[in-house]
Design an enzyme around this catalytic site. Structure first.
Site, PDB file in Angstrom:
ATOM      1  N   LYS A  42     -71.945 -11.280   6.723  1.00  0.00           N
ATOM      2  CA  LYS A  42     -70.969 -11.903   6.098  1.00  0.00           C
ATOM      3  C   LYS A  42     -70.371 -10.821   5.119  1.00  0.00           C
ATOM      4  CE  LYS A  42     -71.179 -16.272   5.570  1.00  0.00           C
ATOM      5  NZ  LYS A  42     -71.972 -17.504   4.976  1.00  0.00           N
ATOM      6  N   ARG A 112     -72.137 -18.054  -1.424  1.00  0.00           N
ATOM      7  CA  ARG A 112     -72.372 -18.068   0.271  1.00  0.00           C
ATOM      8  C   ARG A 112     -73.480 -17.194   0.376  1.00  0.00           C
ATOM      9  NH1 ARG A 112     -66.923 -16.424   2.696  1.00  0.00           N
ATOM     10  NH2 ARG A 112     -67.508 -17.638   4.457  1.00  0.00           N
ATOM     11  N   GLY A 121     -75.346 -21.970   9.433  1.00  0.00           N
ATOM     12  CA  GLY A 121     -75.777 -23.344   9.037  1.00  0.00           C
ATOM     13  C   GLY A 121     -77.254 -23.412   8.575  1.00  0.00           C
ATOM     14  N   MET A 123     -78.504 -21.727   5.897  1.00  0.00           N
ATOM     15  CA  MET A 123     -78.757 -21.452   4.549  1.00  0.00           C
ATOM     16  C   MET A 123     -77.593 -22.073   3.614  1.00  0.00           C
ATOM     17  SD  MET A 123     -80.387 -17.598   4.398  1.00  0.00           S
ATOM     18  CE  MET A 123     -79.076 -17.068   5.231  1.00  0.00           C
ATOM     19  N   ARG A 362     -67.389 -12.840  12.683  1.00  0.00           N
ATOM     20  CA  ARG A 362     -68.447 -12.148  13.274  1.00  0.00           C
ATOM     21  C   ARG A 362     -68.409 -12.298  14.559  1.00  0.00           C
ATOM     22  NH1 ARG A 362     -71.516 -17.474  11.250  1.00  0.00           N
ATOM     23  NH2 ARG A 362     -70.699 -18.930  12.714  1.00  0.00           N
ATOM     24  N   HIS A 480     -98.804 -21.230  36.740  1.00  0.00           N
ATOM     25  CA  HIS A 480     -98.531 -21.090  38.338  1.00  0.00           C
ATOM     26  C   HIS A 480     -97.298 -21.291  38.661  1.00  0.00           C
ATOM     27  CE1 HIS A 480     -98.823 -21.834  42.615  1.00  0.00           C
ATOM     28  NE2 HIS A 480     -99.383 -20.747  42.540  1.00  0.00           N
ATOM     29  N   ARG A 657     -99.216  -5.185  50.289  1.00  0.00           N
ATOM     30  CA  ARG A 657    -100.377  -5.243  49.792  1.00  0.00           C
ATOM     31  C   ARG A 657    -101.111  -5.806  50.737  1.00  0.00           C
ATOM     32  NH1 ARG A 657    -100.857  -8.486  44.388  1.00  0.00           N
ATOM     33  NH2 ARG A 657    -100.815 -10.272  45.637  1.00  0.00           N
ATOM     34  N   SER A 805     -98.736   1.583  41.950  1.00  0.00           N
ATOM     35  CA  SER A 805     -97.842   0.569  41.666  1.00  0.00           C
ATOM     36  C   SER A 805     -98.559  -0.095  40.635  1.00  0.00           C
ATOM     37  CB  SER A 805     -97.446  -0.203  42.719  1.00  0.00           C
ATOM     38  OG  SER A 805     -96.596  -1.272  42.511  1.00  0.00           O
ATOM     39  N   CYS A 872     -94.876  -3.706  39.822  1.00  0.00           N
ATOM     40  CA  CYS A 872     -94.448  -4.882  40.773  1.00  0.00           C
ATOM     41  C   CYS A 872     -94.980  -6.150  40.060  1.00  0.00           C
ATOM     42  CB  CYS A 872     -95.253  -4.802  42.130  1.00  0.00           C
ATOM     43  SG  CYS A 872     -96.893  -4.390  42.076  1.00  0.00           S
ATOM     44  N   TYR A 892     -89.359   3.344  40.311  1.00  0.00           N
ATOM     45  CA  TYR A 892     -88.733   1.943  40.809  1.00  0.00           C
ATOM     46  C   TYR A 892     -89.350   0.843  39.814  1.00  0.00           C
ATOM     47  CZ  TYR A 892     -92.570   1.009  43.718  1.00  0.00           C
ATOM     48  OH  TYR A 892     -93.583   0.904  44.468  1.00  0.00           O
TER      49      TYR A 892
HETATM   50  P1  ADP Z   1     -71.987 -20.714   6.913  1.00  0.00           P
HETATM   51  O1  ADP Z   1     -72.561 -19.220   6.814  1.00  0.00           O
HETATM   52  O2  ADP Z   1     -72.880 -21.864   6.782  1.00  0.00           O
HETATM   53  O3  ADP Z   1     -70.839 -20.810   7.564  1.00  0.00           O
HETATM   54  P2  ADP Z   1     -70.057 -20.204   4.584  1.00  0.00           P
HETATM   55  O4  ADP Z   1     -70.662 -19.344   3.669  1.00  0.00           O
HETATM   56  O5  ADP Z   1     -69.415 -19.621   5.536  1.00  0.00           O
HETATM   57  O6  ADP Z   1     -71.394 -20.820   5.228  1.00  0.00           O
HETATM   58  O7  ADP Z   1     -69.162 -21.403   3.981  1.00  0.00           O
HETATM   59  C1  ADP Z   1     -69.267 -22.518   4.307  1.00  0.00           C
HETATM   60  C2  ADP Z   1     -67.657 -23.088   4.293  1.00  0.00           C
HETATM   61  O8  ADP Z   1     -67.168 -23.011   3.125  1.00  0.00           O
HETATM   62  C3  ADP Z   1     -67.035 -22.423   5.329  1.00  0.00           C
HETATM   63  O9  ADP Z   1     -65.834 -23.110   6.110  1.00  0.00           O
HETATM   64  C4  ADP Z   1     -66.082 -21.264   4.660  1.00  0.00           C
HETATM   65  O10 ADP Z   1     -64.754 -21.113   5.435  1.00  0.00           O
HETATM   66  C5  ADP Z   1     -65.962 -22.275   3.376  1.00  0.00           C
HETATM   67  N1  ADP Z   1     -65.692 -21.345   2.124  1.00  0.00           N
HETATM   68  C6  ADP Z   1     -66.543 -20.542   1.768  1.00  0.00           C
HETATM   69  N2  ADP Z   1     -65.904 -19.759   0.808  1.00  0.00           N
HETATM   70  C7  ADP Z   1     -64.703 -20.031   0.431  1.00  0.00           C
HETATM   71  C8  ADP Z   1     -63.691 -19.743  -0.195  1.00  0.00           C
HETATM   72  N3  ADP Z   1     -63.968 -18.735  -1.277  1.00  0.00           N
HETATM   73  N4  ADP Z   1     -62.666 -20.459  -0.224  1.00  0.00           N
HETATM   74  C9  ADP Z   1     -62.645 -21.526   0.815  1.00  0.00           C
HETATM   75  N5  ADP Z   1     -63.487 -21.886   1.578  1.00  0.00           N
HETATM   76  C10 ADP Z   1     -64.623 -21.376   1.462  1.00  0.00           C
HETATM   77 MG    MG Z   2     -69.347 -19.572   7.690  1.00  0.00          MG
HETATM   78 MG    MG Z   3    -103.196  -8.307  41.136  1.00  0.00          MG
END
Ligand code: ADP
Ligand code: MG
Ligand code: MG
Length: 915
Positions: A42, A112, A121, A123, A362, A480, A657, A805, A872, A892
């Site tokens: 990120k 973040r 989601g 962390m 990403r 199996h 074989r 083989s 094989c 192969y």
């Molecule tokens: P995750 O990795 O779980 O997607 P994020 O760090 O991306 O968590 O954040 C969760 C939500 O908060 C996302 O929808 C993101 O767009 C929003 N968000 C994060 N930082 C900001 C920011 N600076 N301003 C507005 N929205 C934010």
């Molecule tokens: Mg995000």
């Molecule tokens: Mg064998």
């Protein structure tokens, strides 16, 4: 693969100064996309987007090194961090003309998480940080919208209370205490949506939240914004080791040493009214790969609202009407992101009062089909080269173009009754059959069948062959059932411990659902789901084109498939062969691109029809005369099979074989069948039972099998060799003049003398037939390398072998001293403790078994430089094992027919990767 942990001991020791831990973005930008190890995905991409001029709110990233320091030193920070963060905050303040913690126009930030690979989601993230009883008034004044300010405040307190202060629901059924308060408030007011709450309501809510916090923690909600910030930073670092994140890392093999970075970023607000919004978008459709804008958004909303399902978001296309100018901006961002990152992007955006901001991007996760389509189309759009496009497609993705699929609409209405291990991908639906015999009967009636067994044995092969899919309640992904299913390209779900099968009552029970033989059941071997009833499914388009039931120009999927295969063939060095025992399998494999057969298991040929009886007669014979008599009856069948196979392979090499499994595997376990057999053979039942007892082995895997059988009973080797060469002669002399290239393979050799013994028989019989028939047949005789001794003495063995083989199934079993079928009891524990990094039967144990292979290859080729080398075992269809085989310089790999396309792609990727 395993990155060594960046040990903080030298670099990040408390007190050692001058390490850079904080990297700014959005103003002066320190990072870029290549720095994901340090900045997380990120953070690295925020920096990259900022530097190419995309509107990214300014902020900074605290590096993953700090995370490692945090865990190495009792949750403390490097000494220089505080000062660095202070000045980074000051930077943002200067840039935006706002002040963190000031009562007029306050700066708010998000804190973040963000690891090297995205862990969506898993962390924690905290928004609107910097609000307190004073700054909330400042925000209200600056925005001229006090409802908005209080909405931010209550969101912040709730997130902070949850993530930092740990105020959460007591159990899974319960809602968290903040939502309980909110719900009660709304109920009391008689309003449905959060949006209907007035400023006063929100102020009331904040009061209630604060008193909840006081009650639960004994302290009041922190008003000091610096304290808030450090609390949030610590909580995000801590979330690297929350349960969800740990489970996710295990699932995807992410090392804990990677750590997470923390991103602190100025807030932008999608909840400022009807000209504000927040959303998530994909630059292309992640489900089917189509180049269409895909995503959703919500007007007047913040952050997680879109995902959380508080309100139903709108599809992104609605924006063209609702916020047309922003939509045009967003389209520009879409194409800029793709052109820059050269891959399909999954990005987050927020519109604050008509201004667009990008908050994350990403490489988007996608289905197998989408992976293929996106790579091919991006190559056509010149966004990437053919080589890059090939490397972008996970080799496994090809599979999803080939397997039968459930009809999507039908699936939605279906009821999942249990889950098992997804062992053979695809969708199968049919009537339940509990025995191979029942399966056959249903097939004769023209019905489709799913064979349901507690576990399978070789006796079930025929039933499996005829079934749409196989379901077992016991056994793992290398059982199996799973093995044969993959070999046959059958859909398979195994080890579904929540179902119980009662053979006597002929029932399959899953919770309250009881199904009987003949009832419909559906299984998804890609997900492991088991459904009650019938679900419509269809052959893949690719398969239909290859089989001729669909016109090539009618299938875009086929065009994609062909394109990728053509590219792959251009680059790969490994030849791809197949493991096939029947002409039908061979033809399928050839259609998929197989260039030969690398393993024909002749024992599979003895199960059909009444052959099994002759086979059993041969096994039960008391002397050679009787044994030869039985073998004579088997010869024509074997010959016919080989004729079919040679014709199907049309001149391509065919490795056969000789008989491998211990003889008792062919004998019946069942009393009724034993009695029938005694009757058929005209011998007393006691005799049959006696012989079976006599053949019993304590440990058949290490008993009289492989070449030991042929050495003990040379007449078996003779018969098989005769069948092969008679068949070859017949095909050669046939009207079509098909060439034949048999390669005869002796199993389980550990001593040169073993090979020599069998070699003598093969050459003698071959010459006999060749002379008698007056034909010229090019043939090779080689050996499997599947016990460590063969690998260790490869130089001796190579002198008399035309080829090696690698039988990596047995080589793994014998090297690890581990039976593939007996891993159930401890495998899970081994996985948890990461003793095996992968299932050694699915992917070659490169540092163990692989070393033996390396030894055998180099010693073998030292003696005989032209020694042909192949593999094989099951591993031959596994992409990372294929990469290993490429590096080893094998000629192969030979995999099951449906894996051939995956192997072609994986072989090309191995070449490109190791250039
Ligand atoms: P995750 O990795 O779980 O997607 P994020 O760090 O991306 O968590 O954040 C969760 C939500 O908060 C996302 O929808 C993101 O767009 C929003 N968000 C994060 N930082 C900001 C920011 N600076 N301003 C507005 N929205 C934010
Ligand atoms: Mg995000
Ligand atoms: Mg064998």
């Amino acid at each position: 693969m395993n990155k060594i942990a960046r040990k903080p001991a030298t670099r990040g020791k408390p007190g050692t100064r001058n390490n850079k831990y904080v990297f700014a973005f959005g103003g002066k930008t320190d990072g870029n996309a290549s720095m994901r190890e340090l900045l997380g995905g990120k953070g690295a991409n925020l920096a990259e987007m900022a530097s190419i001029g995309l509107p990214v709110p300014p902020g900074f990233t605290i590096s993953t090194e700090v995370c490692n320091h945090f865990y190495a030193y009792k949750e403390s920070y490097p000494a220089s961090l505080r000062g660095d963060i202070d000045s980074a905050i000051r930077q943002i303040e200067k840039q935006l003309g706002k002040k963190f913690g000031a009562s007029g126009n306050p700066l708010l930030v998000s804190v973040r998480s963000g690891a090297r690979d995205s862990m969506p989601g898993m962390m924690d993230t905290i928004l609107n940080l910097g609000l307190n009883d004073e700054t909330v008034e400042g925000l209200a004044a600056a925005s001229g919208n006090s409802r908005f300010a209080w909405d931010c405040y209550r969101r912040f307190i709730q997130m902070y209370g949850d993530v930092v202060l740990g105020i959460q629901a007591e159990n899974e059924e319960e809602e968290d205490p903040f939502h309980q308060i909110l719900d009660r408030l709304k109920l009391g007011l008689g309003v449905e949506s959060d949006g209907d709450l007035t400023t006063e309501n929100l102020q009331d809510l904040v009061k209630k939240y604060k008193s909840l916090i006081r009650k639960k923690t004994g302290k009041s909600f922190p008003q000091d914004v610096i304290e808030q910030l450090w609390g949030a930073i610590g909580a995000v670092f801590k979330s690297w080791k929350n349960e969800r994140a740990i489970i996710y890392r295990q699932q995807y093999g992410i090392p804990t040493e990677w750590g997470t970075a923390v991103n602190v970023q100025a807030m932008v607000f999608g909840n400022l009214g009807s000209s504000s919004a927040t959303g998530v978008a994909f630059t292309r459709d992640p489900a089917n790969g189509e180049k269409s804008f895909y995503g959703e958004y919500l007007v007047n909303a913040q952050g997680e609202d879109v995902v959380a399902g508080v309100r139903t978001p709108n599809p992104i296309s609605f924006m063209a009407e609702e916020l047309p100018e922003n939509f045009r901006d967003l389209e520009k961002v879409r194409s800029k992101l793709e052109r820059h990152f050269k891959d399909m992007q999954d990005f987050e955006f927020t519109i604050e009062d008509g201004r667009l901001f990008i908050l994350q991007t990403r490489n988007g996760k996608r289905t197998g089909l989408a992976a293929v389509r996106i790579a091919v189309e991006m190559q056509r759009e010149r966004l990437m080269t053919q080589e890059t496009a090939l490397l972008k497609i996970p080799a496994e993705s090809i599979d999803s173009l080939l397997v039968p699929v459930f009809d999507i609409k039908a699936l939605k209405a279906a009821q999942v009754i249990a889950r098992g291990l997804p062992a053979g991908p695809g969708a199968a639906t049919g009537r339940i059959a509990f025995t191979a015999a029942a399966a056959e009967l249903e097939i004769k009636r023209g019905n489709k069948v799913v064979l349901c067994r507690t576990e399978t044995s070789p006796d079930d092969l025929k039933g499996m062959l005829h079934s749409q899919g196989i379901l077992t309640s016991r056994g793992g992904v290398s059982s199996h059932a799973a093995l044969v299913a993959r070999q046959l390209g059958k859909v398979c779900v195994c080890g579904a411990s929540d179902i119980s099968i009662n053979y006597e009552r002929k029932t399959l029970t899953a919770g309250k659902v009881v199904l009987r033989e003949g009832d419909y059941i559906s299984i998804d071997g890609t997900t492991g789901a088991i459904y009650k009833g019938m679900i419509e499914s269809a052959d893949s388009e690719v398969k239909r084109v290859l089989e001729g039931s669909l016109r090539q120009d009618k299938s875009y999927t086929f065009e994609l498939f062909q394109t990728v295969m053509k590219w792959a063939d251009r680059h790969r060095q490994l030849k791809i062969r197949t493991n096939a025992d029947t002409p039908a399998m061979a033809r399928q494999a050839v259609a998929f691109g197989a260039e030969g057969i690398g393993l024909c298991r002749t024992e599979h040929m003895f199960f059909e029809g009444n052959r099994i009886d002759y086979m059993r007669q041969m096994i039960l014979a008391v002397d050679e005369v009787e044994r030869r008599a039985a073998l004579t009856k088997l010869l024509p069948f074997q010959k016919k099979d080989f004729v079919g196979l040679f014709r199907a392979m049309d001149g391509r090499p065919v490795t056969i074989r000789l008989l491998d499994p211990p003889l008792h595997e062919f004998l019946p376990h069942d009393d009724v069948v034993r009695r029938q057999l005694a009757q058929k053979l005209g011998v007393p039942l006691e005799f049959v039972i006696e012989r079976i007892k006599a053949l019993h082995e304590e440990n058949p895997m290490l008993g009289c099998r492989g070449c030991r059988l042929g050495i003990l009973h040379p007449e078996i080797t003779e018969m098989q060799t005769r069948a092969i060469f008679e068949a070859a002669a017949q095909v050669l002399k046939g009207k079509k003049k098909i060439r034949v290239n048999p390669e005869i393979m002796i199993p389980l050799v550990g001593f040169r003398a073993e090979l020599q013994d069998q070699l003598d028989i093969v050459h003698r019989v071959a010459q006999e037939v060749i002379q008698k028939r007056g034909v010229k047949i090019n043939y090779l005789v080689g050996t499997m390398v599947e016990v460590p001794r063969a690998a260790i003495t490869a130089d001796e063995i190579a002198e008399i072998a035309d080829f090696f083989s690698f039988g990596t199934n047995d080589l793994t079993q014998t090297t690890l001293g581990l039976s593939r079928d007996d891993m159930g009891s401890f495998y899970e524990e081994y996985q948890k403790k990461e003793i095996y990094s992968q299932n050694p039967f699915a992917s070659i144990d490169q540092s163990g078994v692989g070393k033996l292979m390396t030894l055998a290859s180099s010693h073998g080729r030292q003696v005989k430089s032209e020694l042909k080398l192949g593999i094989c075992g099951e591993h031959a269809g596994d992409p990372s094992s294929i990469d290993f085989c490429h590096r080893l310089g094998l000629n192969y790999v030979s995999c099951s027919p449906p894996r051939v396309p995956v192997a072609r792609l994986a072989a090309a990727q191995a070449t490109l990767r190791n250039k």
